[in-house]
Design a protein around this motif. Structure first.
Motif, PDB file in Angstrom:
ATOM      1  N   GLU A 160       0.807  -1.299  -0.031  1.00  0.00           N
ATOM      2  CA  GLU A 160       0.079   0.134   0.098  1.00  0.00           C
ATOM      3  C   GLU A 160       0.811   1.301  -0.130  1.00  0.00           C
ATOM      4  O   GLU A 160       1.991   1.308   0.834  1.00  0.00           O
ATOM      5  N   ASN A 161       0.613   2.209  -0.791  1.00  0.00           N
ATOM      6  CA  ASN A 161       1.213   3.436  -1.000  1.00  0.00           C
ATOM      7  C   ASN A 161       0.700   4.131   0.429  1.00  0.00           C
ATOM      8  O   ASN A 161      -0.247   4.473   0.709  1.00  0.00           O
ATOM      9  N   LYS A 162       1.659   4.564   1.187  1.00  0.00           N
ATOM     10  CA  LYS A 162       1.359   5.241   2.561  1.00  0.00           C
ATOM     11  C   LYS A 162       0.731   6.673   2.371  1.00  0.00           C
ATOM     12  O   LYS A 162       0.156   7.065   3.253  1.00  0.00           O
ATOM     13  N   ASN A 163       0.976   7.121   1.220  1.00  0.00           N
ATOM     14  CA  ASN A 163       0.453   8.480   1.287  1.00  0.00           C
ATOM     15  C   ASN A 163      -1.118   8.461   0.669  1.00  0.00           C
ATOM     16  O   ASN A 163      -2.012   9.329   1.354  1.00  0.00           O
ATOM     17  N   LYS A 164      -1.678   7.580  -0.017  1.00  0.00           N
ATOM     18  CA  LYS A 164      -2.863   7.506  -0.437  1.00  0.00           C
ATOM     19  C   LYS A 164      -3.415   6.307  -0.623  1.00  0.00           C
ATOM     20  O   LYS A 164      -2.666   5.471  -1.076  1.00  0.00           O
ATOM     21  N   LYS A 165      -4.643   5.880  -0.028  1.00  0.00           N
ATOM     22  CA  LYS A 165      -5.235   4.547  -0.044  1.00  0.00           C
ATOM     23  C   LYS A 165      -5.688   4.114  -1.259  1.00  0.00           C
ATOM     24  O   LYS A 165      -5.537   2.762  -1.561  1.00  0.00           O
ATOM     25  N   ASN A 166      -5.907   4.980  -2.497  1.00  0.00           N
ATOM     26  CA  ASN A 166      -5.996   4.279  -3.602  1.00  0.00           C
ATOM     27  C   ASN A 166      -4.859   4.108  -4.781  1.00  0.00           C
ATOM     28  O   ASN A 166      -5.001   4.024  -5.828  1.00  0.00           O
ATOM     29  N   TYR A 167      -3.552   4.260  -3.964  1.00  0.00           N
ATOM     30  CA  TYR A 167      -2.646   3.933  -4.546  1.00  0.00           C
ATOM     31  C   TYR A 167      -1.780   2.449  -4.184  1.00  0.00           C
ATOM     32  O   TYR A 167      -1.701   2.256  -2.990  1.00  0.00           O
ATOM     33  N   HIS A 168      -1.697   1.510  -5.221  1.00  0.00           N
ATOM     34  CA  HIS A 168      -1.295   0.338  -4.943  1.00  0.00           C
ATOM     35  C   HIS A 168      -0.069  -0.089  -5.657  1.00  0.00           C
ATOM     36  O   HIS A 168      -0.277  -0.010  -6.994  1.00  0.00           O
ATOM     37  N   THR A 169       0.753  -0.765  -5.157  1.00  0.00           N
ATOM     38  CA  THR A 169       1.965  -1.311  -5.929  1.00  0.00           C
ATOM     39  C   THR A 169       1.971  -2.716  -5.608  1.00  0.00           C
ATOM     40  O   THR A 169       1.953  -3.312  -4.578  1.00  0.00           O
ATOM     41  N   VAL A 170       1.704  -3.677  -6.799  1.00  0.00           N
ATOM     42  CA  VAL A 170       1.432  -4.920  -6.699  1.00  0.00           C
ATOM     43  C   VAL A 170       2.530  -5.623  -7.449  1.00  0.00           C
ATOM     44  O   VAL A 170       2.893  -5.084  -8.610  1.00  0.00           O
ATOM     45  N   GLU A 171       3.012  -6.646  -6.980  1.00  0.00           N
ATOM     46  CA  GLU A 171       4.355  -7.444  -7.707  1.00  0.00           C
ATOM     47  C   GLU A 171       3.642  -8.932  -8.002  1.00  0.00           C
ATOM     48  O   GLU A 171       2.861  -9.462  -7.452  1.00  0.00           O
ATOM     49  N   ILE A 172       3.982  -9.349  -9.411  1.00  0.00           N
ATOM     50  CA  ILE A 172       3.482 -10.617  -9.646  1.00  0.00           C
ATOM     51  C   ILE A 172       4.628 -11.191 -10.345  1.00  0.00           C
ATOM     52  O   ILE A 172       5.385 -10.951 -11.121  1.00  0.00           O
ATOM     53  N   LYS A 173       4.648 -12.593 -10.014  1.00  0.00           N
ATOM     54  CA  LYS A 173       5.972 -13.450 -10.414  1.00  0.00           C
ATOM     55  C   LYS A 173       5.406 -14.665 -11.286  1.00  0.00           C
ATOM     56  O   LYS A 173       4.274 -15.288 -10.762  1.00  0.00           O
ATOM     57  N   ILE A 174       6.000 -14.581 -12.346  1.00  0.00           N
ATOM     58  CA  ILE A 174       5.428 -15.863 -13.193  1.00  0.00           C
ATOM     59  C   ILE A 174       6.468 -16.591 -13.268  1.00  0.00           C
ATOM     60  O   ILE A 174       7.553 -16.427 -13.669  1.00  0.00           O
ATOM     61  N   GLU A 175       6.050 -17.935 -13.122  1.00  0.00           N
ATOM     62  CA  GLU A 175       7.195 -19.017 -13.081  1.00  0.00           C
ATOM     63  C   GLU A 175       6.584 -20.334 -13.523  1.00  0.00           C
ATOM     64  O   GLU A 175       5.155 -20.473 -13.992  1.00  0.00           O
ATOM     65  N   GLY A 176       7.390 -21.435 -13.523  1.00  0.00           N
ATOM     66  CA  GLY A 176       6.813 -22.760 -13.795  1.00  0.00           C
ATOM     67  C   GLY A 176       6.470 -22.850 -15.168  1.00  0.00           C
ATOM     68  O   GLY A 176       7.123 -22.224 -16.056  1.00  0.00           O
ATOM     69  N   LYS A 177       5.605 -23.731 -15.532  1.00  0.00           N
ATOM     70  CA  LYS A 177       5.405 -23.915 -16.903  1.00  0.00           C
ATOM     71  C   LYS A 177       4.978 -22.869 -17.746  1.00  0.00           C
ATOM     72  O   LYS A 177       5.139 -22.776 -18.973  1.00  0.00           O
ATOM     73  N   GLU A 178       3.862 -21.877 -17.176  1.00  0.00           N
ATOM     74  CA  GLU A 178       3.612 -20.755 -17.933  1.00  0.00           C
ATOM     75  C   GLU A 178       4.795 -20.055 -18.400  1.00  0.00           C
ATOM     76  O   GLU A 178       4.820 -19.461 -19.677  1.00  0.00           O
ATOM     77  N   TRP A 179       5.858 -19.793 -17.546  1.00  0.00           N
ATOM     78  CA  TRP A 179       7.075 -18.930 -18.065  1.00  0.00           C
ATOM     79  C   TRP A 179       7.948 -19.943 -18.774  1.00  0.00           C
ATOM     80  O   TRP A 179       8.417 -19.462 -19.903  1.00  0.00           O
ATOM     81  N   THR A 180       7.964 -21.103 -18.774  1.00  0.00           N
ATOM     82  CA  THR A 180       8.965 -22.030 -19.568  1.00  0.00           C
ATOM     83  C   THR A 180       8.383 -22.149 -21.002  1.00  0.00           C
ATOM     84  O   THR A 180       9.008 -22.034 -22.026  1.00  0.00           O
ATOM     85  N   ASP A 181       6.989 -22.091 -20.910  1.00  0.00           N
ATOM     86  CA  ASP A 181       6.292 -22.210 -22.361  1.00  0.00           C
ATOM     87  C   ASP A 181       6.368 -20.791 -23.011  1.00  0.00           C
ATOM     88  O   ASP A 181       6.743 -20.949 -24.370  1.00  0.00           O
ATOM     89  N   ALA A 182       6.511 -19.707 -22.356  1.00  0.00           N
ATOM     90  CA  ALA A 182       6.556 -18.486 -22.947  1.00  0.00           C
ATOM     91  C   ALA A 182       8.044 -18.208 -23.377  1.00  0.00           C
ATOM     92  O   ALA A 182       8.368 -17.692 -24.539  1.00  0.00           O
ATOM     93  N   VAL A 183       9.211 -18.739 -22.705  1.00  0.00           N
ATOM     94  CA  VAL A 183      10.573 -18.804 -22.916  1.00  0.00           C
ATOM     95  C   VAL A 183      10.732 -19.464 -24.404  1.00  0.00           C
ATOM     96  O   VAL A 183      11.331 -19.112 -25.180  1.00  0.00           O
ATOM     97  N   SER A 184       9.944 -20.815 -24.231  1.00  0.00           N
ATOM     98  CA  SER A 184      10.147 -21.743 -25.549  1.00  0.00           C
ATOM     99  C   SER A 184       9.607 -20.881 -26.776  1.00  0.00           C
ATOM    100  O   SER A 184      10.384 -21.104 -27.724  1.00  0.00           O
ATOM    101  N   LYS A 185       8.570 -20.580 -26.545  1.00  0.00           N
ATOM    102  CA  LYS A 185       7.770 -19.865 -27.661  1.00  0.00           C
ATOM    103  C   LYS A 185       8.608 -18.595 -28.203  1.00  0.00           C
ATOM    104  O   LYS A 185       8.962 -18.200 -29.582  1.00  0.00           O
TER     105      LYS A 185
END
Length: 425
Positions: free
Chosen positions: A5-30
């Motif tokens: 959560e952004n400490k200054n404003k409640k409507n500001y959000h920082t989200v991290e997403i990690k893509i791994e496993g088969k979804e990532w290896t398939d994308a790398v192969s392609k």
């Protein structure tokens, strides 16, 4: 996945997403297959180079392409898993990247908190619309002028200011005809300033079938470089002289008007009064809504994200560009004529952009408070009506309008405004 959560404003959000496993290896192969099919490596057929050889020769540049392949899915996950609805398009940040995984971060801005303190009984009323006798008289005169007839003044008549002359003409510079300087049976109203300065004035006093040579000088700012500032000679022959004959409110005039139910002055005045009032009612309606929204906005508490305003500025900027293009004016020409630049134009649009965002947030909050809803069935009926109105296929209309959801949203906004009018009677 990590959410901060952004400490200054409640409507500001920082989200991290990690893509791994088969979804990532398939994308790398392609991504690798696409890359390797585009390069030539000694000792291997095209597209058959092993990944370890490719990596040594070219590096793992395909990982960036793989990240692009999974970016949209990562963004969708970021919204869905955190139950976030963005109000502006976020810019993704690539945090880390290797053969095992990719990590994105998204700075997501959601709708700010909106507090509408008062929107009822604000004392904002529509003004009464009246049509004056002078306005009706003016419109009748305008109609009489529009339906004026041209009549031949006769063989011995002389050409006067306001007359229409049917002429042949040919222009010469240094005794040689120039391109675009010739016309036959051309209808020219004297005093209309259709031709270059001095041309029409020198025809005054001529008679039918009379010929004359006149000299004129083209303006310094004339489009043709060969003619600007140059003295030229025109050979002119007048074939016919016509004058405008003012119409009367008689049977022939009402027949030419072709308005159902209008056959005398009384019915014409009634028709004109109704048309003027309808236009005034619409104009006053729009002004009243503006005054009403402005009054409600004074009772609203909201911290509007700068990014929302900037996105609206860009939308207004594109709209302005399209409007100028419809007039045949490019942005470069606009900047040249107005002695301005893109930054100046966007600064001019900032106030309107802020107001648009404020009103939208305000109306959405009132809509929620009043529990205003539109069914998908109602939205579809409206979409069909609008598609027919604009003579478009339904699918084409929905595609250009932004889908049935946008039709539904538009109806909700209109219902909210209608309610506000009722609450402030």
């Amino acid at each position: 996945m990590e959410k901060k959560e952004n400490k200054n404003k409640k409507n500001y959000h920082t989200v991290e997403i990690k893509i791994e496993g088969k979804e990532w290896t398939d994308a790398v192969s392609k991504a690798f297959k696409t890359k390797v099919n585009k390069v030539n490596v000694d000792g291997f057929r095209k597209g058959k180079c092993p990944k370890n050889i490719y990596d040594k020769k070219f590096g793992q540049d395909y990982l960036i392409d793989a990240a692009d392949l999974v970016l949209q899915d990562a963004y969708t996950k970021a919204l869905k898993e955190n139950n976030l609805i963005p109000v502006v398009q976020p810019t993704p940040n690539l945090k880390s990247l290797d053969e095992k995984s990719v990590v994105f971060s998204f700075d997501i801005i959601t709708k700010p908190e909106v507090k509408v303190n008062k929107y009822r009984d604000l004392g904002v009323k529509p003004n009464e619309v009246k049509v004056t006798k002078e306005e009706i008289d003016h419109e009748i005169e305008h109609l009489l002028e529009r339906y004026e007839e041209l009549v031949n003044k006769g063989d011995n008549a002389t050409l006067e200011n306001g007359d229409v002359a049917i002429i042949d003409f040919e222009g010469f510079k240094d005794g040689v005809p120039f391109e675009g300087g010739k016309g036959e049976n051309y209808s020219l109203e004297i005093g209309s300033n259709t031709f270059i300065p001095g041309f029409e004035e020198q025809l005054i006093g001529m008679k039918a079938e009379e010929e004359k040579e006149i000299k004129v000088t083209f303006p310094e700012d004339y489009a043709s470089s060969e003619l600007k500032g140059k003295e030229t000679t025109f050979k002119v022959k007048v074939h016919e002289i016509k004058t405008k004959e003012k119409r009367e409110l008689d049977e022939d005039f009402f027949f030419d008007l072709g308005i159902e139910g209008v056959n005398d002055e009384a019915s014409l005045r009634k028709e004109i009064e109704a048309n003027i009032k309808a236009n005034k009612d619409l104009e006053e309606e729009n002004k009243y809504i503006d005054r009403l929204l402005e009054a409600i906005a004074k009772n609203v508490e909201v911290d509007i994200p700068e990014e929302m305003v900037n996105e609206e500025i860009e939308r207004l900027f594109r709209r302005t560009e399209q409007q100028l293009a419809m007039q045949g004016i490019s942005l470069d020409l606009y900047y040249q004529v107005t002695k301005s630049k893109e930054e100046d134009l966007k600064n001019q649009l900032e106030k309107e952009a802020y107001q648009n965002v404020l009103y939208r947030l305000m109306l959405e909050e009132i809509m929620n408070m009043e529990k205003i809803e539109v069914t998908e069935s109602d939205a579809m009926e409206e979409a069909k009506r609008l598609a027919e109105r604009y003579q478009m296929e339904l699918d084409q209309f929905l595609n250009e309008f932004g889908g049935i959801e946008m039709v539904e949203y538009d109806l909700e906004m209109r219902k909210t405004i209608e309610l506000l009018k009722e609450l402030n009677k």
